[in-house]
Design an enzyme around this catalytic site. Structure first.
Site, PDB file in Angstrom:
ATOM      1  CE1 TYR A  30      44.313  45.736  46.682  1.00 23.24           C
ATOM      2  CE2 TYR A  30      44.627  47.232  44.833  1.00 23.24           C
ATOM      3  CZ  TYR A  30      44.227  46.005  45.331  1.00 23.24           C
ATOM      4  OH  TYR A  30      43.770  45.042  44.478  1.00 23.24           O
ATOM      5  CG  ASP A  88      40.218  45.654  47.701  1.00 26.10           C
ATOM      6  OD1 ASP A  88      39.834  45.005  48.698  1.00 26.10           O
ATOM      7  OD2 ASP A  88      40.026  45.282  46.527  1.00 26.10           O
ATOM      8  CD1 TRP A 133      44.016  39.903  37.542  1.00 24.56           C
ATOM      9  CD2 TRP A 133      43.209  40.778  35.653  1.00 24.56           C
ATOM     10  NE1 TRP A 133      42.710  40.216  37.773  1.00 24.56           N
ATOM     11  CE2 TRP A 133      42.183  40.769  36.634  1.00 24.56           C
ATOM     12  CE3 TRP A 133      42.922  41.294  34.390  1.00 24.56           C
ATOM     13  CZ2 TRP A 133      40.905  41.253  36.377  1.00 24.56           C
ATOM     14  CZ3 TRP A 133      41.646  41.783  34.143  1.00 24.56           C
ATOM     15  CH2 TRP A 133      40.649  41.762  35.124  1.00 24.56           C
ATOM     16  NE  ARG A 134      41.741  36.485  40.451  1.00 21.03           N
ATOM     17  CZ  ARG A 134      40.467  36.491  40.823  1.00 21.03           C
ATOM     18  NH1 ARG A 134      39.648  35.570  40.342  1.00 21.03           N
ATOM     19  NH2 ARG A 134      40.019  37.385  41.668  1.00 21.03           N
ATOM     20  CD  GLU A 150      45.688  44.640  41.563  1.00 22.39           C
ATOM     21  OE1 GLU A 150      44.964  45.477  42.149  1.00 22.39           O
ATOM     22  OE2 GLU A 150      45.416  43.434  41.535  1.00 22.39           O
ATOM     23  CB  CYS A 159      23.954  36.119  54.892  1.00 23.86           C
ATOM     24  SG  CYS A 159      24.528  37.833  54.778  1.00 23.86           S
ATOM     25  CE1 TYR A 205      37.807  58.736  40.908  1.00 28.05           C
ATOM     26  CE2 TYR A 205      36.777  57.084  39.505  1.00 28.05           C
ATOM     27  CZ  TYR A 205      36.753  57.897  40.621  1.00 28.05           C
ATOM     28  OH  TYR A 205      35.659  57.885  41.441  1.00 28.05           O
ATOM     29  CD  GLN A 238      39.136  55.647  42.728  1.00 21.77           C
ATOM     30  OE1 GLN A 238      40.026  55.962  41.947  1.00 21.77           O
ATOM     31  NE2 GLN A 238      38.595  56.496  43.585  1.00 21.77           N
TER      32      GLN A 238
END
Length: 357
Positions: free
Chosen positions: A119, A137, A23-24, A36, A198, A81, A41
């Site tokens: 979003y 998000d 999708w990019r 999207e 990190c 969902y 989720q």
């Protein structure tokens, strides 16, 4: 860390580490919208096969709008969902009827589509049209909370307002599409929820959480203890190489998916009680033989836990099914064409009930 340094470090990191996702490679708002909705989720590795399936089966918004709802729900099966799939289908029809099949270009119009929130509207308008709307998000919440040391809970009104304001201030308005992709990708790959590395992070020297040792404490989310427990007792009734199924209706989970006749109770019931319950909507049950009882693993949803028990029942003749119930007899081969809730689909796959009985 000042805003310019944050943007520069983020964009530099993204240029080196971004994933090559389908999708990019497109600025088609329809394709971006599909991705999207699927990725809400849902992790990328889980959502990618569904994106590929929807892109192939519904290459245009007309294809999606004209598709039978049960086919859309079947293609969504297993992703969870399910309201997302219903809203996706409804919004496709909305785009065809209200926008003549042309995906709306403005943020305000995109926001009016069924199932599209702040979003998603920001993502589509920036990725497809390079409009200056900041995305916020879960990944963005985490990055901003850690770098800027924000302890306001992200699932409160005050938190949403604070993070939205900061995200808008940080947005690189000359190239909002790339910036939005960069901050989400950074949260997905580098500033991960648990045990981020990190030491290799380009933001560590300006990261409040890294400096103060509060990485594991951010972002803050208010705990909600509500967990409704529900008990679904399913009757898998088999007769003459056919089984009984029914659609789920009403405003509840798994709406418009199929299931076996269901008795929801305050507990998982026993065969004798199941027999009595079946008499209530199927009439005479003397020809039923209870063969096996299977308890499925508890199925955890966002605010409820579903406990399922399946009664495998054979029937000598064809029971008359209650009119208006939606129940019907189907061949086992048809079960693979119907969308089922994930627990039942897993059970069917294990039982190989898409094969002749």
């Amino acid at each position: 860390m000042n805003k310019q340094s944050f943007r520069e470090a983020l964009l530099s990191w993204y240029n080196e580490h971004k994933r090559d996702l389908p999708w990019r490679n497109s600025n088609d708002p329809y394709i971006i919208w599909i991705s999207e909705i699927i990725l809400q989720q849902t992790r990328v590795n889980q959502g990618l096969p569904y994106f590929q399936k929807f892109s192939k089966n519904y290459p245009t918004v007309y294809d999606l709008a004209e598709a039978p709802e049960n086919r859309v729900m079947k293609d969504w099966e297993g992703l969870g969902y399910y309201s997302r799939a219903r809203n996706l289908h409804s919004a496709a029809k909305q785009i065809v009827s209200e926008f003549n099949g042309n995906f709306p270009h403005s943020h305000a119009e995109i926001l009016k589509l069924k199932g599209v929130g702040d979003y998603t509207a920001a993502a589509i308008s920036s990725f497809a049209f390079n409009q200056p709307h900041a995305v916020v998000d879960g990944n963005v919440f985490r990055v901003l909370a850690r770098v800027f040391g924000i302890f306001t809970p992200i699932n409160t009104g005050a938190g949403k307002k604070e993070f939205d304001k900061l995200a808008a201030e940080l947005l690189y308005r000359k190239d909002p599409a790339t910036y939005n992709q960069a901050i989400m990708e950074f949260g997905a790959l580098q500033c991960v929820p648990k045990s981020p590395d990190c030491e290799v992070c380009p933001l560590k020297h300006g990261c409040t959480a890294y400096i103060n040792g509060t990485i594991d404490s951010l972002p803050v989310k208010e705990k909600k203890s509500y967990d409704r427990k529900r008990y679904f007792n399913f009757a898998l009734i088999k007769s003459k190489n056919q089984v009984v199924v029914e659609p789920r209706t009403g405003q509840d989970i798994w709406k418009q998916l199929y299931q076996f006749p269901l008795v929801e109770h305050t507990k998982l019931i026993e065969p004798g009680q199941m027999n009595v319950e079946l008499e209530g909507f199927m009439g005479k049950t003397s020809e039923l033989t209870f063969e096996k009882v299977t308890d499925l693993p508890a199925h955890k949803l966002s605010h409820q836990t579903i406990h399922c028990r399946i009664f495998e029942i054979s029937c000598k003749g064809k029971l008359k099914l209650a009119k208006g119930s939606g129940m019907k007899w189907v061949n086992p081969s048809e079960l693979n064409e119907l969308g089922f809730p994930r627990p039942l689909r897993k059970f069917l796959d294990r039982k190989q009930l898409t094969l002749p009985l």
